[in-house]
Design a protein around this motif. Structure first.
Motif, PDB file in Angstrom:
ATOM      1  N   ASP A 177      68.526  16.827 -11.336  1.00 56.67           N
ATOM      2  CA  ASP A 177      67.787  17.995 -11.825  1.00 56.67           C
ATOM      3  C   ASP A 177      66.905  18.621 -10.758  1.00 56.67           C
ATOM      4  O   ASP A 177      66.500  19.767 -10.885  1.00 56.67           O
ATOM      5  CB  ASP A 177      66.898  17.587 -13.005  1.00 56.67           C
ATOM      6  CG  ASP A 177      67.723  17.400 -14.273  1.00 56.67           C
ATOM      7  OD1 ASP A 177      68.826  17.968 -14.333  1.00 56.67           O
ATOM      8  OD2 ASP A 177      67.262  16.682 -15.170  1.00 56.67           O
ATOM      9  N   ASN A 178      66.559  17.837  -9.718  1.00 59.14           N
ATOM     10  CA  ASN A 178      65.659  18.350  -8.680  1.00 59.14           C
ATOM     11  C   ASN A 178      66.338  18.260  -7.318  1.00 59.14           C
ATOM     12  O   ASN A 178      66.343  17.212  -6.685  1.00 59.14           O
ATOM     13  CB  ASN A 178      64.355  17.544  -8.671  1.00 59.14           C
ATOM     14  CG  ASN A 178      63.620  17.667 -10.000  1.00 59.14           C
ATOM     15  OD1 ASN A 178      63.317  18.763 -10.443  1.00 59.14           O
ATOM     16  ND2 ASN A 178      63.369  16.546 -10.646  1.00 59.14           N
ATOM     17  N   ILE A 179      66.965  19.367  -6.932  1.00 59.70           N
ATOM     18  CA  ILE A 179      67.679  19.373  -5.650  1.00 59.70           C
ATOM     19  C   ILE A 179      67.302  20.633  -4.859  1.00 59.70           C
ATOM     20  O   ILE A 179      66.818  21.613  -5.422  1.00 59.70           O
ATOM     21  CB  ILE A 179      69.218  19.334  -5.820  1.00 59.70           C
ATOM     22  CG1 ILE A 179      69.718  20.531  -6.653  1.00 59.70           C
ATOM     23  CG2 ILE A 179      69.686  18.029  -6.415  1.00 59.70           C
ATOM     24  CD1 ILE A 179      71.238  20.666  -6.698  1.00 59.70           C
ATOM     25  N   VAL A 180      67.534  20.558  -3.564  1.00 63.39           N
ATOM     26  CA  VAL A 180      67.383  21.748  -2.726  1.00 63.39           C
ATOM     27  C   VAL A 180      68.706  21.936  -1.984  1.00 63.39           C
ATOM     28  O   VAL A 180      69.239  20.989  -1.395  1.00 63.39           O
ATOM     29  CB  VAL A 180      66.229  21.583  -1.710  1.00 63.39           C
ATOM     30  CG1 VAL A 180      66.165  22.792  -0.775  1.00 63.39           C
ATOM     31  CG2 VAL A 180      64.899  21.419  -2.423  1.00 63.39           C
ATOM     32  N   GLY A 181      69.251  23.140  -2.048  1.00 68.70           N
ATOM     33  CA  GLY A 181      70.446  23.474  -1.264  1.00 68.70           C
ATOM     34  C   GLY A 181      70.000  24.323  -0.094  1.00 68.70           C
ATOM     35  O   GLY A 181      69.223  25.270  -0.269  1.00 68.70           O
ATOM     36  N   VAL A 182      70.440  23.983   1.104  1.00 70.58           N
ATOM     37  CA  VAL A 182      70.027  24.760   2.280  1.00 70.58           C
ATOM     38  C   VAL A 182      71.260  25.404   2.900  1.00 70.58           C
ATOM     39  O   VAL A 182      72.227  24.720   3.258  1.00 70.58           O
ATOM     40  CB  VAL A 182      69.301  23.860   3.315  1.00 70.58           C
ATOM     41  CG1 VAL A 182      68.887  24.676   4.530  1.00 70.58           C
ATOM     42  CG2 VAL A 182      68.078  23.212   2.681  1.00 70.58           C
ATOM     43  N   ASN A 183      71.235  26.717   2.968  1.00 68.36           N
ATOM     44  CA  ASN A 183      72.356  27.485   3.483  1.00 68.36           C
ATOM     45  C   ASN A 183      72.060  27.831   4.947  1.00 68.36           C
ATOM     46  O   ASN A 183      71.142  28.602   5.221  1.00 68.36           O
ATOM     47  CB  ASN A 183      72.470  28.759   2.631  1.00 68.36           C
ATOM     48  CG  ASN A 183      73.823  29.418   2.750  1.00 68.36           C
ATOM     49  OD1 ASN A 183      74.689  28.946   3.483  1.00 68.36           O
ATOM     50  ND2 ASN A 183      74.014  30.510   2.048  1.00 68.36           N
ATOM     51  N   VAL A 184      72.789  27.201   5.862  1.00 76.15           N
ATOM     52  CA  VAL A 184      72.519  27.411   7.290  1.00 76.15           C
ATOM     53  C   VAL A 184      73.665  28.211   7.895  1.00 76.15           C
ATOM     54  O   VAL A 184      74.766  27.689   8.100  1.00 76.15           O
ATOM     55  CB  VAL A 184      72.391  26.064   8.047  1.00 76.15           C
ATOM     56  CG1 VAL A 184      71.868  26.306   9.464  1.00 76.15           C
ATOM     57  CG2 VAL A 184      71.465  25.115   7.314  1.00 76.15           C
ATOM     58  N   GLY A 185      73.428  29.481   8.115  1.00 77.33           N
ATOM     59  CA  GLY A 185      74.460  30.334   8.715  1.00 77.33           C
ATOM     60  C   GLY A 185      73.808  31.216   9.736  1.00 77.33           C
ATOM     61  O   GLY A 185      73.093  30.755  10.618  1.00 77.33           O
ATOM     62  N   LEU A 210      65.512  29.001  15.772  1.00 77.38           N
ATOM     63  CA  LEU A 210      65.795  27.761  16.509  1.00 77.38           C
ATOM     64  C   LEU A 210      67.044  27.049  15.991  1.00 77.38           C
ATOM     65  O   LEU A 210      67.670  26.281  16.715  1.00 77.38           O
ATOM     66  CB  LEU A 210      64.585  26.819  16.390  1.00 77.38           C
ATOM     67  CG  LEU A 210      63.284  27.390  16.986  1.00 77.38           C
ATOM     68  CD1 LEU A 210      62.069  26.637  16.465  1.00 77.38           C
ATOM     69  CD2 LEU A 210      63.325  27.349  18.508  1.00 77.38           C
ATOM     70  N   ALA A 211      67.416  27.312  14.723  1.00 72.40           N
ATOM     71  CA  ALA A 211      68.522  26.532  14.154  1.00 72.40           C
ATOM     72  C   ALA A 211      69.603  27.371  13.482  1.00 72.40           C
ATOM     73  O   ALA A 211      70.582  26.821  12.995  1.00 72.40           O
ATOM     74  CB  ALA A 211      67.963  25.514  13.157  1.00 72.40           C
ATOM     75  N   GLY A 212      69.459  28.688  13.418  1.00 72.39           N
ATOM     76  CA  GLY A 212      70.510  29.528  12.834  1.00 72.39           C
ATOM     77  C   GLY A 212      71.680  29.666  13.810  1.00 72.39           C
ATOM     78  O   GLY A 212      71.566  29.312  14.992  1.00 72.39           O
ATOM     79  N   GLY A 213      72.803  30.193  13.328  1.00 73.22           N
ATOM     80  CA  GLY A 213      73.998  30.366  14.171  1.00 73.22           C
ATOM     81  C   GLY A 213      73.718  31.099  15.472  1.00 73.22           C
ATOM     82  O   GLY A 213      74.034  30.607  16.572  1.00 73.22           O
ATOM     83  N   PRO A 214      73.100  32.293  15.429  1.00 76.86           N
ATOM     84  CA  PRO A 214      72.830  33.036  16.667  1.00 76.86           C
ATOM     85  C   PRO A 214      71.907  32.265  17.610  1.00 76.86           C
ATOM     86  O   PRO A 214      72.034  32.371  18.832  1.00 76.86           O
ATOM     87  CB  PRO A 214      72.143  34.317  16.173  1.00 76.86           C
ATOM     88  CG  PRO A 214      72.576  34.453  14.756  1.00 76.86           C
ATOM     89  CD  PRO A 214      72.736  33.067  14.236  1.00 76.86           C
ATOM     90  N   ALA A 215      70.979  31.477  17.043  1.00 79.94           N
ATOM     91  CA  ALA A 215      70.038  30.721  17.880  1.00 79.94           C
ATOM     92  C   ALA A 215      70.783  29.689  18.724  1.00 79.94           C
ATOM     93  O   ALA A 215      70.469  29.465  19.900  1.00 79.94           O
ATOM     94  CB  ALA A 215      69.003  30.025  16.993  1.00 79.94           C
ATOM     95  N   ILE A 216      71.805  29.058  18.113  1.00 76.85           N
ATOM     96  CA  ILE A 216      72.601  28.046  18.838  1.00 76.85           C
ATOM     97  C   ILE A 216      73.290  28.719  20.020  1.00 76.85           C
ATOM     98  O   ILE A 216      73.265  28.224  21.154  1.00 76.85           O
ATOM     99  CB  ILE A 216      73.638  27.401  17.889  1.00 76.85           C
ATOM    100  CG1 ILE A 216      72.910  26.622  16.779  1.00 76.85           C
ATOM    101  CG2 ILE A 216      74.599  26.497  18.654  1.00 76.85           C
ATOM    102  CD1 ILE A 216      73.821  26.129  15.660  1.00 76.85           C
TER     103      ILE A 216
END
Length: 404
Positions: A212-220, A267-273
């Motif tokens: 019931d308690n989750i976090v989804g992280v969308n990294v694009g 620092l961690a998005g696609g373009p940052a990489i």
């Protein structure tokens, strides 16, 4: 398709008892009428009447006989999954991903359309309409089966009005998605932020379906989070809850599209990489990346870095590991603020799986406040690239099953 038909469908779902029975059949089917009565504390005649109505309206079908406890074998009930279809759309930076799902989230059809460079509002809406029309062609799918369209849009969304308030990748404001699509298709339209739809998809059909308690992280291209508390998405006062891409990680870090410095996504998005790779390669670092792009650094993107890492390139492996460490900082902030049961990671960058995970887990393990916090499960999305599109389908399914 007439909107009257759709409205009738949803009106029928309004009764609480009907919703309880329908959801029980969805979650526990095939199930007998007697078991439903037992597990819901509703009287057998109430269950029988509602089930009859659900069967008459083709929401539920009778199915194979169960095992009897002596006497006649009970008839079991299950959701008539293929009677109704839903369209889910995920609006990314470069492409729109369309899926058709039945009531069980089984993929029935799919199409992908490119988004033109620097699109206008009209361009985006036209691309959406084009994809929907394609899926509603009678030779592909029966248009009468469709009950609604869900859209997962990056950036800030007014969920009530179905407006994309700000889409940072396109620098567009106030796109009237719901009203435009309602005019054209006369179906139920729901619009939501794409990280939240991803989380919704995972909570119904992925790794989050017992929690019931989750976090989804969308990294694009950017980074967003969908926060689910007690089984419901949390939006915050003005729909910006979960914008973790704009949590400051480094006060003197790179400038972000939002105007601030050192945001997580710088620092961690696609373009940052890609930017970090280019910068270091210019200083003469050795890497297989140079062969892959034939020494043209402009061609370097996150995907190339991942390909090089898969081929054993030390430079790329370390770069992705470092990205995982940055992400880990963002996630440990989430853990210390929300303390979720688990965090599910999806989006394009998540395809770099293990290379990222090592860095993420290392950070969480070293920075977690308690033993439990350090052990918070971090899981890669089960639905992968389609998570946000499937979650967009769930926007409609939630309404159909009157989940709340």
């Amino acid at each position: 398709m007439s909107s009257k038909y759709t409205r009738g469908t949803f009106k029928l779902m309004k009764s609480i008892n009907r919703s309880i029975i329908l959801n029980m059949i969805r979650e526990k089917g095939p199930i007998s009428r007697a078991d439903i009565a037992k597990q819901t504390s509703l009287t057998p005649p109430t269950v029988s009447n509602i089930v009859k109505e659900l069967i008459d309206n083709k929401f539920v079908i009778e199915t194979t006989q169960g095992t009897s406890q002596g006497g006649r074998k009970p008839t079991l009930l299950e959701i008539n999954a293929d009677q109704f279809y839903v369209i889910g759309i995920d609006v990314g930076r470069y492409k729109m991903n369309f899926v058709v799902s039945n009531l069980f989230g089984n993929l029935k059809d799919t199409t992908v359309l490119r988004i033109k460079e620097h699109p206008s509002k009209e361009d985006l809406l036209d691309t959406m309409k084009k994809g929907i029309h394609t899926l509603l062609e009678p030779e592909r799918n029966d248009p009468k089966k469709f009950i609604g369209i869900g859209i997962g849009m990056h950036g800030i969304v007014d969920v009530e009005k179905g407006i994309s308030l700000f889409a940072p990748s396109f620098q567009l404001y106030d796109i009237p998605i719901k009203s435009e699509l309602e005019k054209e298709f006369e179906l139920l339209i729901k619009v939501e932020n794409d990280a939240r739809t991803m989380t919704l998809g995972e909570s119904w059909f992925g790794y989050g379906n017992n929690e019931d308690n989750i976090v989804g992280v969308n990294v694009g291209h950017g980074i967003g989070a969908g926060i689910m508390i007690n089984g419901r998405l949390f939006h915050g006062e003005s729909d910006i809850a979960g914008e973790i891409g704009h949590v400051t990680i480094d006060l003197s870090g790179p400038k972000c599209t939002c105007g601030n410095y050192g945001c997580l996504q710088t620092l961690a998005g696609g373009p940052a990489i890609a930017n970090r790779a280019k910068k270091e390669l210019k200083t003469g670092k050795a890497s297989r990346i140079l062969d892959l792009v034939e020494n043209d650094l402009e061609k370097v993107d996150g995907k190339i870095v991942y390909e090089a890492a898969c081929a054993g390139d030390e430079f790329s492996i370390e770069l992705l590991n470092q990205t995982g460490r940055y992400l880990g900082i963002g996630l440990i902030n989430l853990i210390h603020t929300l303390n979720p049961e688990s965090i599910i990671i999806g989006g394009g960058v998540s395809r770099a799986g293990d290379f990222l995970m090592d860095g993420i887990k290392e950070t969480i393990h070293s920075r977690g406040l308690t033993k439990k916090a350090k052990e918070t499960p971090i899981i890669l999305s089960k639905l992968g690239e389609n998570a946000s599109a499937f979650g967009s389908c769930v926007l409609i399914l939630e309404k159909f099953f009157n989940k709340h």
